[in-house]
Design a protein around this motif. Structure first.
Motif, PDB file in Angstrom:
ATOM      1  N   TRP A 124       6.233 -28.728 -68.562  1.00 29.20           N
ATOM      2  CA  TRP A 124       5.646 -28.780 -67.217  1.00 29.20           C
ATOM      3  C   TRP A 124       4.429 -27.858 -67.137  1.00 29.20           C
ATOM      4  O   TRP A 124       4.361 -26.944 -66.336  1.00 29.20           O
ATOM      5  N   TRP A 125       3.436 -28.140 -67.987  1.00 29.10           N
ATOM      6  CA  TRP A 125       2.261 -27.287 -68.019  1.00 29.10           C
ATOM      7  C   TRP A 125       1.434 -27.386 -66.745  1.00 29.10           C
ATOM      8  O   TRP A 125       0.671 -26.467 -66.415  1.00 29.10           O
ATOM      9  N   ARG A 126       1.546 -28.472 -65.990  1.00 26.56           N
ATOM     10  CA  ARG A 126       0.818 -28.586 -64.728  1.00 26.56           C
ATOM     11  C   ARG A 126       1.468 -27.804 -63.605  1.00 26.56           C
ATOM     12  O   ARG A 126       0.851 -27.627 -62.541  1.00 26.56           O
ATOM     13  N   PHE A 127       2.687 -27.355 -63.778  1.00 25.95           N
ATOM     14  CA  PHE A 127       3.440 -26.687 -62.713  1.00 25.95           C
ATOM     15  C   PHE A 127       3.691 -25.234 -63.078  1.00 25.95           C
ATOM     16  O   PHE A 127       4.821 -24.753 -63.020  1.00 25.95           O
ATOM     17  N   GLY A 128       2.637 -24.531 -63.454  1.00 27.81           N
ATOM     18  CA  GLY A 128       2.758 -23.109 -63.720  1.00 27.81           C
ATOM     19  C   GLY A 128       2.850 -22.301 -62.442  1.00 27.81           C
ATOM     20  O   GLY A 128       2.559 -22.778 -61.338  1.00 27.81           O
ATOM     21  N   GLY A 129       3.261 -21.063 -62.574  1.00 29.57           N
ATOM     22  CA  GLY A 129       3.363 -20.205 -61.398  1.00 29.57           C
ATOM     23  C   GLY A 129       2.035 -20.007 -60.703  1.00 29.57           C
ATOM     24  O   GLY A 129       1.975 -19.879 -59.476  1.00 29.57           O
ATOM     25  N   VAL A 130       0.946 -19.993 -61.459  1.00 28.62           N
ATOM     26  CA  VAL A 130      -0.407 -19.893 -60.907  1.00 28.62           C
ATOM     27  C   VAL A 130      -1.222 -21.063 -61.438  1.00 28.62           C
ATOM     28  O   VAL A 130      -0.958 -21.575 -62.527  1.00 28.62           O
ATOM     29  N   TYR A 131      -2.205 -21.483 -60.680  1.00 29.65           N
ATOM     30  CA  TYR A 131      -3.052 -22.599 -61.078  1.00 29.65           C
ATOM     31  C   TYR A 131      -4.512 -22.233 -60.814  1.00 29.65           C
ATOM     32  O   TYR A 131      -4.830 -21.366 -59.983  1.00 29.65           O
ATOM     33  N   LEU A 132      -5.379 -22.918 -61.536  1.00 31.35           N
ATOM     34  CA  LEU A 132      -6.823 -22.783 -61.395  1.00 31.35           C
ATOM     35  C   LEU A 132      -7.389 -24.170 -61.107  1.00 31.35           C
ATOM     36  O   LEU A 132      -7.329 -25.058 -61.960  1.00 31.35           O
ATOM     37  N   LEU A 133      -7.923 -24.350 -59.904  1.00 26.80           N
ATOM     38  CA  LEU A 133      -8.501 -25.619 -59.473  1.00 26.80           C
ATOM     39  C   LEU A 133     -10.011 -25.458 -59.389  1.00 26.80           C
ATOM     40  O   LEU A 133     -10.504 -24.584 -58.670  1.00 26.80           O
ATOM     41  N   VAL A 134     -10.743 -26.297 -60.109  1.00 27.13           N
ATOM     42  CA  VAL A 134     -12.203 -26.213 -60.193  1.00 27.13           C
ATOM     43  C   VAL A 134     -12.786 -27.470 -59.566  1.00 27.13           C
ATOM     44  O   VAL A 134     -12.354 -28.587 -59.872  1.00 27.13           O
ATOM     45  N   ALA A 135     -13.783 -27.296 -58.695  1.00 17.49           N
ATOM     46  CA  ALA A 135     -14.456 -28.414 -58.030  1.00 17.49           C
ATOM     47  C   ALA A 135     -15.943 -28.106 -57.963  1.00 17.49           C
ATOM     48  O   ALA A 135     -16.355 -26.942 -57.922  1.00 17.49           O
TER      49      ALA A 135
END
Length: 280
Positions: free
Chosen positions: A231-242
């Motif tokens: 579940w690499w997409r569901f880490g405790g923290v995420y980085l979203l780039v736009a």
């Protein structure tokens, strides 16, 4: 039929000391582990950026997470709730800046009213700036207005569907520092950014363990291995780039193109027209 009243406050009001408590939690062993995972995600993204100005909007004191960026000008904005924190350490008391790098300019301001001109920054990093605010929509809109057309905005936050996000509701974890706050899914934040004129470029996740002390995280080391594989997409923290969409202009057709068009009126010689009239 009586209509229900409109809700003026769609989000619950956060405690006034929430930002200060979270900032103190980042100094603990669990907070340092979360910061290390976030720096690892940013290390793969920062060297690819180009521009002139970079801005970091932090939920607490600035940790200088943009230290690896190549842009010549950097600025760190911290909320006014952290105004009582010392400013002697250029890295906010957590990290040190090497002598070869210029420390960023530090500004204390309200995240909902940034003292930054619109469309003037190439890169904006919003580091846990939504979880502890009463009006996250306004904070995101204010940060997005600072980005120049073609610029990039990055949002770092806690994932509510991660192991950390689900475990914080057990045994009153939601009221503890570091586990508290309002977690937003990255897909929800991407919808907000799309309304503000951004196109999402990618998503990265990290920190698949629980935010515990070093001894507790060592016992649950197997979560890191499973999280990176399953579940690499569901880490405790995420980085979203736009990236902010630039205004498109439609070029006009060249002037010579109009001369090639066939005329709609056929010219007739006047002498020939008079001759035809006389023969009749």
């Amino acid at each position: 039929m009586q209509l229900p009243p409109l809700s003026r406050a769609p989000f619950r009001r956060q405690p006034e000391d929430m930002v200060r408590r979270f900032d103190h939690w980042l100094e603990s062993e669990a907070g340092q582990a979360v910061l290390a995972a976030e720096r690892a995600m940013l290390a793969d993204w920062l060297p690819k950026l180009v521009g002139q100005r970079a801005l970091e909007i932090s939920g607490g004191r600035g940790r200088d997470l943009l230290a690896g960026i190549r842009l010549p000008w950097r600025c760190s904005v911290m909320p006014v709730h952290c105004a009582d924190q010392p400013d002697g350490d250029p890295a906010g008391g957590a990290d040190s800046v090497t002598g070869a790098e210029r420390p960023p300019v530090r500004v204390k301001a309200c995240p909902q009213a940034l003292p930054v001109a619109k469309n003037s920054v190439d890169v904006v990093l919003l580091h846990h700036g939504l979880e502890f605010q009463d009006n996250p929509h306004r904070v995101l809109r204010e940060a997005a207005s600072c980005v120049a057309p073609g610029g990039t905005i990055a949002v770092v936050g806690f994932h509510p569907l991660s192991v950390m996000g689900l475990a914080r509701w057990l045994r009153g974890g939601a009221s503890r520092p570091g586990w508290s706050g309002r977690y937003f899914r990255p897909y929800r934040v991407s919808d907000w950014l799309h309304v503000l004129g951004f196109e999402v470029e990618g998503l990265a996740g990290g920190f698949y363990n629980l935010p515990l002390a070093d001894r507790g995280r060592a016992r649950l080391r197997w979560l890191e291995w499973l999280g990176g594989k399953l579940w690499w997409r569901f880490g405790g923290v995420y980085l979203l780039v736009a990236r902010k969409r630039a205004a498109m202009m439609r070029p006009l057709a060249p002037q010579r193109a109009f001369s090639r068009q066939r005329p709609t009126v056929v010219s007739v010689p006047v002498a020939r027209w008079r001759q035809e009239r006389n023969t009749e």
